[in-house]
Design an enzyme around this catalytic site. Sequence first.
Site, mmCIF file in Angstrom:
data_model
loop_
_atom_site.group_PDB
_atom_site.id
_atom_site.type_symbol
_atom_site.label_atom_id
_atom_site.label_comp_id
_atom_site.label_asym_id
_atom_site.label_seq_id
_atom_site.Cartn_x
_atom_site.Cartn_y
_atom_site.Cartn_z
ATOM 1 C CD GLU A 110 -17.848 -8.610 -10.894
ATOM 2 O OE1 GLU A 110 -18.767 -8.838 -9.867
ATOM 3 O OE2 GLU A 110 -17.986 -8.053 -11.732
ATOM 4 C CD GLN A 141 15.043 -50.216 -7.755
ATOM 5 O OE1 GLN A 141 14.099 -50.207 -7.036
ATOM 6 N NE2 GLN A 141 15.340 -51.162 -8.541
ATOM 7 C CG LEU A 166 17.855 -29.513 -5.962
ATOM 8 C CD1 LEU A 166 17.243 -30.495 -6.917
ATOM 9 C CD2 LEU A 166 17.829 -28.064 -6.383
ATOM 10 N N GLY A 167 16.790 -31.854 -1.596
ATOM 11 C CA GLY A 167 17.061 -31.812 -0.189
ATOM 12 C C GLY A 167 17.063 -30.486 0.422
ATOM 13 C CB SER A 224 -7.639 -28.544 -10.170
ATOM 14 O OG SER A 224 -6.517 -28.588 -10.585
ATOM 15 C CD GLU A 225 -10.441 -28.033 -6.416
ATOM 16 O OE1 GLU A 225 -10.274 -26.875 -7.061
ATOM 17 O OE2 GLU A 225 -9.776 -28.649 -5.807
ATOM 18 C CB SER A 260 -15.404 -21.134 -9.307
ATOM 19 O OG SER A 260 -14.224 -21.454 -8.937
ATOM 20 C CD GLU A 289 -7.041 -18.637 -18.224
ATOM 21 O OE1 GLU A 289 -7.235 -17.254 -17.807
ATOM 22 O OE2 GLU A 289 -7.680 -19.261 -19.116
#
Length: 408
Positions: free
Chosen positions: A132, A303, A363-364, A391-392, A137, A388
């Site tokens: 809502e 590299q 890919l620049g 991350s916190e 969260s 879902e």
Amino acid sequence: MSSTFSLDPGADQLAVRDWLHGFAADVMRPAAAEWDEREETPWPVIQEAAKLGIYSLDFYAQQYFDPSGVGIPIAMEELFWGDAGIGLSIVGTTLAAVAVLANGTDEQIGTWTPQMFGTPEDVKVAAFCSSEPDAGSDVSALRTRAVYDEAKDEWVLNGTKTWATNGGIAAVHVVVATVDPELGAKGQASFVVPPGTPGLSQGQKFKKHGIRASHTAEVVLDGVRVPGSCLLGGKEKLDERLARAREGGRRPGGRGNAAMATFEASRPAVGAQAIGIARAAYEVALDYAGTREQFGRPIIDNQGVAFQLADMRTRIDAARLLVWRASWMAVNNRPFTAAEGSMSKLYAGETAKYVTAQAMQILGGNGFTREYPVERMHRDSAIYSIFEGTSEIQRLVIARAISGVPIR
Ligand SMILES: Cc1cc2nc3c(=O)[nH]c(=O)nc-3n(C[C@H](O)[C@H](O)[C@H](O)COP(=O)(O)OP(=O)(O)OC[C@H]3O[C@@H](n4cnc5c(N)ncnc54)[C@H](O)[C@@H]3O)c2cc1C
């Protein structure tokens, strides 16, 4: 000494993977840019998936109950390798289906889950409406009210839901509402709102940064009346649960723990979606790095580029191992003592963001344009640290699980 440990998917899982890969490569990939631009539900692709049996209750039930535990992660990874926006349009219904599977009676499961998918001739989608405007969260803060009308044996729902995938275009909506606001999350219950119920309407449809083929909208509930039988789990069970919660106040346990266990079991599937996006972007970048020449040699000869690809691949494989572990634990009823489901979603979501950003870099200038798919994949990946559980919130859940401390 017998040895049973194996990371080899069985022949059945590999056959499903190859079948879905064909659909993802031949049907989803070619349609991805168009539906991303249109920002509309790709009904023709869902219909095609339904005809092939990829959009069907049977298919997801088979993967969900696959004893290896990797049926769902493998399916999600392949579909989202095809395209995340279309992928979410195809699997968004399963969010609502899982809510009914987790909380409903056998009769409710048998009645509502088939209606969520419709038939290949008349395809339907379903929506799960919990979030809502003031309860994202913090799901315990949701305000949508469910009041029981005893005389009619009906529940009356009022409130506004937001961010609902398939909200307003779904045949069946599953709505989480509070029956007793005093009890926070323990005073909540889930209700099925059947197709065509008066009072339910779509509010604003959101224009989004990514997964734009997936429909996301507000759902307004204005005096929505549903039969008593639409309360998932039934009234007797709810009354018992509310009585226990009132006796125990807001002590931990009960529905809170059950809901957490459900989240732990469902989060690996979302992590697998993120891995699909990451793998897709990594493959484009690997191919590009081998063919694009600067300073007279392929850029992968440096590299600085090759090590980026090494890190990308390492993180993708690590994320998949976490997802497969958590999914295996769910199927084998192992306790998620370190919130391994949340761990897998956290790491896979962050990996998708990292890998798609690196792919754009490799890919620049081309990576920054819509001539190449990685900028779309990068936009799509961003949702994986938000929905879902952000991350916190995953870190909060893991930290609480490993420490036993009610960290805020
Ligand atoms: C495309 C899309 C599809 C969605 N689909 C659905 C759906 O189908 N059904 C549904 O119910 N919902 C859905 N959601 C809602 C989604 O689950 C919420 O957006 C998510 O839970 C976050 O809630 P919020 O947006 O209100 O952010 P908030 O909760 O307001 O969070 C804002 C920021 O504060 C941080 N934060 C909040 N609390 C804490 C804390 N205690 N500690 C540390 N950081 C904290 C968050 O991590 C975040 O970074 C969808 C959202 C999107 C964008």
